[in-house]
Motif scaffolding. Structure first.
Motif, PDB file in Angstrom:
ATOM      1  N   ILE A  44      46.804  50.025  -7.733  1.00  0.00           N
ATOM      2  CA  ILE A  44      47.206  48.655  -8.020  1.00  0.00           C
ATOM      3  C   ILE A  44      47.548  48.532  -9.503  1.00  0.00           C
ATOM      4  CG2 ILE A  44      44.882  47.800  -8.466  1.00  0.00           C
ATOM      5  CD1 ILE A  44      45.734  45.247  -6.927  1.00  0.00           C
ATOM      6  N   LYS A  45      48.606  47.791  -9.773  1.00  0.00           N
ATOM      7  CA  LYS A  45      49.002  47.505 -11.151  1.00  0.00           C
ATOM      8  C   LYS A  45      49.284  46.008 -11.199  1.00  0.00           C
ATOM      9  CE  LYS A  45      52.556  48.492 -14.574  1.00  0.00           C
ATOM     10  NZ  LYS A  45      53.833  49.149 -14.812  1.00  0.00           N
ATOM     11  N   ALA A  46      48.499  45.290 -11.999  1.00  0.00           N
ATOM     12  CA  ALA A  46      48.608  43.837 -12.029  1.00  0.00           C
ATOM     13  C   ALA A  46      48.992  43.346 -13.418  1.00  0.00           C
ATOM     14  CB  ALA A  46      47.286  43.209 -11.602  1.00  0.00           C
ATOM     15  N   LYS A  47      49.784  42.269 -13.433  1.00  0.00           N
ATOM     16  CA  LYS A  47      50.179  41.651 -14.692  1.00  0.00           C
ATOM     17  C   LYS A  47      49.933  40.141 -14.574  1.00  0.00           C
ATOM     18  CE  LYS A  47      54.001  41.220 -17.933  1.00  0.00           C
ATOM     19  NZ  LYS A  47      55.404  41.539 -18.177  1.00  0.00           N
ATOM     20  N   TYR A  48      49.069  39.655 -15.449  1.00  0.00           N
ATOM     21  CA  TYR A  48      48.745  38.229 -15.493  1.00  0.00           C
ATOM     22  C   TYR A  48      49.641  37.594 -16.555  1.00  0.00           C
ATOM     23  CZ  TYR A  48      44.685  39.798 -12.890  1.00  0.00           C
ATOM     24  OH  TYR A  48      43.870  40.358 -11.941  1.00  0.00           O
ATOM     25  N   ILE A  49      50.476  36.662 -16.146  1.00  0.00           N
ATOM     26  CA  ILE A  49      51.488  36.111 -17.032  1.00  0.00           C
ATOM     27  C   ILE A  49      51.091  34.732 -17.564  1.00  0.00           C
ATOM     28  CG2 ILE A  49      53.925  35.437 -17.207  1.00  0.00           C
ATOM     29  CD1 ILE A  49      54.337  37.522 -14.828  1.00  0.00           C
ATOM     30  N   LYS A  50      50.750  33.825 -16.671  1.00  0.00           N
ATOM     31  CA  LYS A  50      50.312  32.475 -17.045  1.00  0.00           C
ATOM     32  C   LYS A  50      49.203  32.062 -16.087  1.00  0.00           C
ATOM     33  CE  LYS A  50      54.366  30.575 -19.252  1.00  0.00           C
ATOM     34  NZ  LYS A  50      55.215  29.404 -19.381  1.00  0.00           N
ATOM     35  N   PRO A  51      48.333  31.161 -16.509  1.00  0.00           N
ATOM     36  CA  PRO A  51      47.227  30.772 -15.635  1.00  0.00           C
ATOM     37  C   PRO A  51      47.623  29.762 -14.563  1.00  0.00           C
ATOM     38  CG  PRO A  51      47.066  29.592 -17.703  1.00  0.00           C
ATOM     39  CD  PRO A  51      48.211  30.566 -17.850  1.00  0.00           C
ATOM     40  N   ALA A  52      46.895  29.833 -13.460  1.00  0.00           N
ATOM     41  CA  ALA A  52      46.932  28.775 -12.451  1.00  0.00           C
ATOM     42  C   ALA A  52      45.640  27.992 -12.611  1.00  0.00           C
ATOM     43  CB  ALA A  52      47.037  29.373 -11.053  1.00  0.00           C
ATOM     44  N   ARG A  53      45.676  26.741 -12.191  1.00  0.00           N
ATOM     45  CA  ARG A  53      44.525  25.865 -12.388  1.00  0.00           C
ATOM     46  C   ARG A  53      44.169  25.133 -11.092  1.00  0.00           C
ATOM     47  NH1 ARG A  53      43.620  25.780 -17.738  1.00  0.00           N
ATOM     48  NH2 ARG A  53      45.360  26.291 -19.111  1.00  0.00           N
ATOM     49  N   PHE A  54      43.000  24.553 -11.120  1.00  0.00           N
ATOM     50  CA  PHE A  54      42.497  23.770 -10.000  1.00  0.00           C
ATOM     51  C   PHE A  54      43.572  22.815  -9.475  1.00  0.00           C
ATOM     52  CE2 PHE A  54      40.194  19.791  -8.733  1.00  0.00           C
ATOM     53  CZ  PHE A  54      39.715  20.264  -7.525  1.00  0.00           C
ATOM     54  N   ALA A  55      43.754  22.799  -8.151  1.00  0.00           N
ATOM     55  CA  ALA A  55      44.671  21.933  -7.402  1.00  0.00           C
ATOM     56  C   ALA A  55      46.136  22.366  -7.440  1.00  0.00           C
ATOM     57  CB  ALA A  55      44.548  20.472  -7.832  1.00  0.00           C
ATOM     58  N   ASP A  56      46.471  23.415  -8.187  1.00  0.00           N
ATOM     59  CA  ASP A  56      47.855  23.905  -8.176  1.00  0.00           C
ATOM     60  C   ASP A  56      48.235  24.396  -6.783  1.00  0.00           C
ATOM     61  OD1 ASP A  56      48.289  23.476 -10.890  1.00  0.00           O
ATOM     62  OD2 ASP A  56      47.950  25.568 -11.464  1.00  0.00           O
ATOM     63  N   ILE A  57      49.513  24.304  -6.478  1.00  0.00           N
ATOM     64  CA  ILE A  57      50.071  24.904  -5.272  1.00  0.00           C
ATOM     65  C   ILE A  57      50.832  26.145  -5.724  1.00  0.00           C
ATOM     66  CG2 ILE A  57      51.653  24.654  -3.321  1.00  0.00           C
ATOM     67  CD1 ILE A  57      49.324  22.788  -3.047  1.00  0.00           C
ATOM     68  N   LEU A  58      50.465  27.279  -5.159  1.00  0.00           N
ATOM     69  CA  LEU A  58      51.078  28.553  -5.522  1.00  0.00           C
ATOM     70  C   LEU A  58      51.874  29.090  -4.345  1.00  0.00           C
ATOM     71  CD1 LEU A  58      47.957  30.169  -7.220  1.00  0.00           C
ATOM     72  CD2 LEU A  58      49.721  28.740  -8.272  1.00  0.00           C
ATOM     73  N   GLU A  59      52.867  29.892  -4.657  1.00  0.00           N
ATOM     74  CA  GLU A  59      53.672  30.566  -3.634  1.00  0.00           C
ATOM     75  C   GLU A  59      53.555  32.062  -3.870  1.00  0.00           C
ATOM     76  OE1 GLU A  59      56.219  30.877  -0.379  1.00  0.00           O
ATOM     77  OE2 GLU A  59      55.614  28.960  -1.233  1.00  0.00           O
ATOM     78  N   VAL A  60      53.197  32.805  -2.820  1.00  0.00           N
ATOM     79  CA  VAL A  60      53.074  34.261  -2.917  1.00  0.00           C
ATOM     80  C   VAL A  60      54.249  34.889  -2.179  1.00  0.00           C
ATOM     81  CG1 VAL A  60      51.653  36.291  -2.480  1.00  0.00           C
ATOM     82  CG2 VAL A  60      50.553  34.080  -2.959  1.00  0.00           C
ATOM     83  N   GLU A  61      54.991  35.726  -2.884  1.00  0.00           N
ATOM     84  CA  GLU A  61      56.143  36.438  -2.326  1.00  0.00           C
ATOM     85  C   GLU A  61      55.786  37.916  -2.226  1.00  0.00           C
ATOM     86  OE1 GLU A  61      60.533  35.900  -3.659  1.00  0.00           O
ATOM     87  OE2 GLU A  61      59.659  37.486  -4.903  1.00  0.00           O
ATOM     88  N   THR A  62      56.139  38.532  -1.110  1.00  0.00           N
ATOM     89  CA  THR A  62      55.849  39.949  -0.893  1.00  0.00           C
ATOM     90  C   THR A  62      57.144  40.682  -0.607  1.00  0.00           C
ATOM     91  OG1 THR A  62      53.688  39.371   0.023  1.00  0.00           O
ATOM     92  CG2 THR A  62      54.511  41.588   0.485  1.00  0.00           C
ATOM     93  N   LYS A  63      57.363  41.789  -1.346  1.00  0.00           N
ATOM     94  CA  LYS A  63      58.545  42.628  -1.159  1.00  0.00           C
ATOM     95  C   LYS A  63      58.107  44.073  -0.966  1.00  0.00           C
ATOM     96  CE  LYS A  63      61.300  39.904  -4.384  1.00  0.00           C
ATOM     97  NZ  LYS A  63      62.080  39.930  -5.624  1.00  0.00           N
ATOM     98  N   VAL A  64      58.826  44.781  -0.135  1.00  0.00           N
ATOM     99  CA  VAL A  64      58.553  46.202   0.074  1.00  0.00           C
ATOM    100  C   VAL A  64      59.284  47.010  -0.987  1.00  0.00           C
ATOM    101  CG1 VAL A  64      58.850  48.154   1.647  1.00  0.00           C
ATOM    102  CG2 VAL A  64      58.202  45.915   2.546  1.00  0.00           C
TER     103      VAL A  64
END
Length: 122
Positions: A52-72
């Protein structure tokens, strides 16, 4: 896949705890199977994370709505590589590349064809 950030997902400052981004991505991968009437387990065999290689760019906060995209990124006989990106208001806030090996009896095994077909559609 859309995910709402709950209080339990955050640290004392109301920012999403770093490990929870990985959980959000895990949920999105599971949903890929569920939406296709499959389970990510077959005959006692399953995927395990090997890299796994992860990059944290900006924070998410309580009550935010996030979208997760998955690509092969790559499909091989016994493993797949995916890129998952989390967006908040269409802005990328997290990304990771993950390698998942398919395991039977603690050994790498060929990914079942119906799973391969599912990933090829992404």
């Amino acid at each position: 896949m859309k995910i709402r950030v709950y209080y339990e997902d955050t640290d004392l400052g109301g920012v999403v705890y770093y490990a929870n981004y990985l959980k959000f991505c895990e949920r999105a991968r599971s949903e890929i199977f569920f939406k296709n009437n499959l389970l990510p387990v077959k005959d006692g065999c399953h995927f395990v994370v090997t890299e796994i290689k992860a990059k944290y760019i900006k924070p998410a906060r309580f009550a935010d709505i996030l979208e997760v995209e998955t690509k092969v990124l790559e499909i091989k006989r016994v493993y797949i590589k995916l890129k998952q990106i989390i967006y908040k208001n269409s802005e990328k806030i997290f990304e990771m590349e993950i390698k998942l090996a398919f395991i039977c009896n603690d050994r790498p095994s060929a990914i079942p064809q119906d799973f391969l077909n599912l990933f090829e559609k992404l």
